[in-house]
Design a protein around this motif. Sequence first.
Motif, mmCIF file in Angstrom:
data_model
loop_
_atom_site.group_PDB
_atom_site.id
_atom_site.type_symbol
_atom_site.label_atom_id
_atom_site.label_comp_id
_atom_site.label_asym_id
_atom_site.label_seq_id
_atom_site.Cartn_x
_atom_site.Cartn_y
_atom_site.Cartn_z
ATOM 1 N N PRO A 245 0.815 -1.231 0.000
ATOM 2 C CA PRO A 245 0.000 0.000 0.000
ATOM 3 C C PRO A 245 0.844 1.275 0.000
ATOM 4 O O PRO A 245 0.458 2.285 -0.601
ATOM 5 C CB PRO A 245 -0.820 -0.100 1.293
ATOM 6 C CG PRO A 245 -0.564 -1.429 1.899
ATOM 7 C CD PRO A 245 0.454 -2.158 1.092
ATOM 8 N N ARG A 246 1.999 1.219 0.668
ATOM 9 C CA ARG A 246 2.876 2.397 0.677
ATOM 10 C C ARG A 246 3.291 2.767 -0.756
ATOM 11 O O ARG A 246 3.296 3.948 -1.133
ATOM 12 C CB ARG A 246 4.129 2.069 1.501
ATOM 13 C CG ARG A 246 5.235 3.120 1.404
ATOM 14 C CD ARG A 246 6.569 2.477 1.710
ATOM 15 N NE ARG A 246 6.781 2.276 3.143
ATOM 16 C CZ ARG A 246 7.295 3.181 3.951
ATOM 17 N NH1 ARG A 246 7.631 4.357 3.486
ATOM 18 N NH2 ARG A 246 7.477 2.923 5.213
ATOM 19 N N THR A 247 3.643 1.746 -1.544
ATOM 20 C CA THR A 247 4.140 1.982 -2.901
ATOM 21 C C THR A 247 2.997 2.452 -3.810
ATOM 22 O O THR A 247 3.182 3.345 -4.639
ATOM 23 C CB THR A 247 4.771 0.693 -3.463
ATOM 24 O OG1 THR A 247 5.566 0.121 -2.433
ATOM 25 C CG2 THR A 247 5.628 0.974 -4.672
ATOM 26 N N ARG A 248 1.831 1.841 -3.605
ATOM 27 C CA ARG A 248 0.662 2.275 -4.387
ATOM 28 C C ARG A 248 0.403 3.769 -4.138
ATOM 29 O O ARG A 248 0.216 4.552 -5.068
ATOM 30 C CB ARG A 248 -0.570 1.448 -3.997
ATOM 31 C CG ARG A 248 -1.816 1.803 -4.781
ATOM 32 C CD ARG A 248 -2.995 0.928 -4.363
ATOM 33 N NE ARG A 248 -2.806 -0.474 -4.717
ATOM 34 C CZ ARG A 248 -3.031 -0.980 -5.921
ATOM 35 N NH1 ARG A 248 -3.445 -0.195 -6.900
ATOM 36 N NH2 ARG A 248 -2.840 -2.251 -6.171
ATOM 37 N N GLY A 249 0.463 4.146 -2.857
ATOM 38 C CA GLY A 249 0.247 5.555 -2.479
ATOM 39 C C GLY A 249 1.300 6.454 -3.106
ATOM 40 O O GLY A 249 0.993 7.534 -3.631
ATOM 41 N N ALA A 250 2.557 6.015 -3.080
ATOM 42 C CA ALA A 250 3.653 6.833 -3.625
ATOM 43 C C ALA A 250 3.476 7.006 -5.126
ATOM 44 O O ALA A 250 3.636 8.113 -5.655
ATOM 45 C CB ALA A 250 5.002 6.174 -3.317
ATOM 46 N N MET A 251 3.117 5.928 -5.827
ATOM 47 C CA MET A 251 2.938 6.027 -7.282
ATOM 48 C C MET A 251 1.819 7.014 -7.604
ATOM 49 O O MET A 251 1.949 7.836 -8.521
ATOM 50 C CB MET A 251 2.630 4.644 -7.881
ATOM 51 C CG MET A 251 3.863 3.761 -7.952
ATOM 52 S SD MET A 251 3.498 2.032 -8.350
ATOM 53 C CE MET A 251 2.894 2.161 -10.017
ATOM 54 N N GLU A 252 0.744 6.936 -6.825
ATOM 55 C CA GLU A 252 -0.369 7.861 -7.049
ATOM 56 C C GLU A 252 0.079 9.304 -6.838
ATOM 57 O O GLU A 252 -0.167 10.181 -7.648
ATOM 58 C CB GLU A 252 -1.528 7.523 -6.103
ATOM 59 C CG GLU A 252 -2.463 6.464 -6.684
ATOM 60 C CD GLU A 252 -3.374 5.843 -5.631
ATOM 61 O OE1 GLU A 252 -3.791 4.701 -5.837
ATOM 62 O OE2 GLU A 252 -3.623 6.513 -4.585
ATOM 63 N N SER A 253 0.805 9.533 -5.735
ATOM 64 C CA SER A 253 1.137 10.933 -5.445
ATOM 65 C C SER A 253 2.204 11.480 -6.398
ATOM 66 O O SER A 253 2.250 12.673 -6.650
ATOM 67 C CB SER A 253 1.532 11.117 -3.974
ATOM 68 O OG SER A 253 2.741 10.479 -3.736
ATOM 69 N N PHE A 254 3.071 10.600 -6.936
ATOM 70 C CA PHE A 254 4.073 11.081 -7.909
ATOM 71 C C PHE A 254 3.549 11.046 -9.345
ATOM 72 O O PHE A 254 4.277 11.370 -10.285
ATOM 73 C CB PHE A 254 5.354 10.232 -7.849
ATOM 74 C CG PHE A 254 6.067 10.274 -6.518
ATOM 75 C CD1 PHE A 254 6.196 11.455 -5.802
ATOM 76 C CD2 PHE A 254 6.620 9.112 -5.979
ATOM 77 C CE1 PHE A 254 6.854 11.489 -4.585
ATOM 78 C CE2 PHE A 254 7.282 9.136 -4.759
ATOM 79 C CZ PHE A 254 7.397 10.332 -4.056
ATOM 80 N N GLY A 255 2.328 10.567 -9.537
ATOM 81 C CA GLY A 255 1.792 10.448 -10.899
ATOM 82 C C GLY A 255 2.538 9.417 -11.727
ATOM 83 O O GLY A 255 2.739 9.605 -12.928
ATOM 84 N N LEU A 256 2.979 8.320 -11.086
ATOM 85 C CA LEU A 256 3.696 7.265 -11.818
ATOM 86 C C LEU A 256 2.758 6.083 -12.048
ATOM 87 O O LEU A 256 1.977 5.718 -11.161
ATOM 88 C CB LEU A 256 4.898 6.774 -10.991
ATOM 89 C CG LEU A 256 6.047 7.757 -10.780
ATOM 90 C CD1 LEU A 256 7.004 7.235 -9.711
ATOM 91 C CD2 LEU A 256 6.796 7.981 -12.092
ATOM 92 N N ALA A 257 2.881 5.468 -13.229
ATOM 93 C CA ALA A 257 2.056 4.284 -13.524
ATOM 94 C C ALA A 257 2.975 3.108 -13.804
ATOM 95 O O ALA A 257 4.144 3.297 -14.148
ATOM 96 C CB ALA A 257 1.179 4.565 -14.743
ATOM 97 N N ALA A 258 2.416 1.908 -13.680
ATOM 98 C CA ALA A 258 3.203 0.721 -14.022
ATOM 99 C C ALA A 258 3.409 0.700 -15.529
ATOM 100 O O ALA A 258 2.467 0.922 -16.282
ATOM 101 C CB ALA A 258 2.464 -0.534 -13.576
ATOM 102 N N PRO A 259 4.653 0.452 -15.999
ATOM 103 C CA PRO A 259 4.896 0.432 -17.446
ATOM 104 C C PRO A 259 4.203 -0.747 -18.123
ATOM 105 O O PRO A 259 3.783 -1.692 -17.447
ATOM 106 C CB PRO A 259 6.419 0.260 -17.556
ATOM 107 C CG PRO A 259 6.971 0.387 -16.198
ATOM 108 C CD PRO A 259 5.859 0.204 -15.221
ATOM 109 N N ASP A 260 4.134 -0.687 -19.452
ATOM 110 C CA ASP A 260 3.553 -1.805 -20.224
ATOM 111 C C ASP A 260 4.258 -3.101 -19.862
ATOM 112 O O ASP A 260 5.478 -3.124 -19.694
ATOM 113 C CB ASP A 260 3.762 -1.560 -21.735
ATOM 114 C CG ASP A 260 2.815 -0.478 -22.221
ATOM 115 O OD1 ASP A 260 1.889 -0.113 -21.472
ATOM 116 O OD2 ASP A 260 3.040 0.012 -23.350
#
Length: 370
Positions: A245-260
Motif C-alpha cells: 500500500p505504501r508503494t501504491r500511495g507513492a505512485m499515485e502521489s508522484f503520478g507514476l504508472a506501471a509500465p507496459d
Amino acid sequence: MDALKLVTVVGARPQFIKGAALSRAFAAHNAAGRGPGISEFLVHTGQHYDHAMSQAFFDELEIAEPDVNLGVGSGPHGSQTARMLEGLERVLAERRPDAVVVYGDTNSTLAGALAAAKLRLPVVHVEAGLRSFDKAMPEEINRVLTDHLSTLLFCPTRTAVENLRRESLAGGVSLAGDVMYDSILYYRERAMAGEAPLSGLAPGEYLLATVHRAANTGGRERLGAILAGLGDMARTAPVVLVLHPRTRGAMESFGLAAPDGVRVAPPLPYLAMVRLQAEAMGVVTDSGGMQKEAFFLGRPCLTLRGETEWPETVELGANTLAGADREAMAGWLESLARGERAVPVDARPYGDGRAAERMVEILVNHFRRG
Ligand code: UD1
C-alpha cells in the motif's frame, strides 16, 4: 515449576510469519511435557491493519488471534512508535511476563523492546545482529537499538553473531538459525498444492517483483527509475509487481504508472507469495525476507538496494545488488537468460530448519534453569 510467561509483540506482515514458527514450537514443547510449560500472550500493535496485510496472515497460517490489538495504525515514525509504547507499557505492566519476545526490525520491534526494557523485563530478540550499516534506514535504527536492549539475542547467521561481537555484545547471543527457513520448509508443500494464485503465468517464465522500502518509495526519481527498469525487463519476460500500500500511495502521489508489460497485483497472502516465488524465473525485490525466500526456493534474486543484511546470498551468487540502476537491472536479466545465476542447492547459511525449536530450548534453560 510455573509455566514460563511470555508476551510476544508483533505488528507487521513478516512478524506474523516469524511468530507463527515460534508459536508452533511453544505448542510442541508444551505437548511434549518436558520441563515447565510456556504460556504466550500475543500483542498485535496494529502497525499493519489492512485485511490483506494482517488478518489474512492469521487466517492462513493458523496463528492464534492476538490477545490484544493496540490498533495504532499508520503515522510518522515518532508518533506511531509513541502510540505503540504507550499501549505496550500498559499491557506489560499489567501482565509482568518473564520475558518479552520481539521480531526483526520494525517500529513494533523497537517499541516492544523499549517498553519492556524500561519496565526491567528481559527482551528476547529473534533475528538479532543483522546490519545494513546504513543508518538512513529506519529498520537499521530499530535493530541496533533493539539488540542493545536485549537479554537473549537469537542470530540467524554467523555474520549476525560477528556483527554483535564487533558491538561488544556477546552475553546471551546464540546462533539459532533462521525461522523464515523453518517456515518455508513447513509451508512449502501446502503452497505448491492447489490452484496457482494468479492466472495466466507460465511457471519459470515470469519475474516476480516487490518494492516497499522507504528509500525506494520516498522520491519520484528513484521510484520512477525502478519502474522503468521493470518496464525494460518486461520486454523480455512478463513482470508481476505485487504492490505494498505504501508503494501504491507513492505512485499515485508522484503520478507514476506501471509500465507496459508490468502486471500489478494487490498484497498477497504468504502461501501465494511462496508459490509465486518458487515458480518465477527470478525475484526482484527490496524486501529483506524475500531475498532469503528466493534463495530457499532456488530462485535467483535481484535486490533493489545498495546493501543487504543477508550477504551470504550475495557471496553464494544467488543474489545481486542493483540499487535503482536500470542498467544493472537489465544486465542481471541478461545474465539470468544466459543461465549464469544458478542458486547453489547445498549451501545452508541459515541453519537446518529447526531454529524455533533451538530457541525454545535456550529460552527454557535461561529463564527456568539459568
Ligand atoms: C514495515 C517495516 C519494514 C517491514 C515491512 C513489511 C518499519 C519501519 N518498517 O514497513 O521493516 O519490512 O513493514 O511490510 O517498521 N499501510 C497501509 N495498510 C497497512 C499497513 C501500511 O495502507 O495495513 C501504508 C500506510 O500508508 C503506511 C505505509 O503503508 O503509512 C507504511 O507502513 P509502515 O507500517 O510504516 O511501514 P512498512 O512500509 O509497511
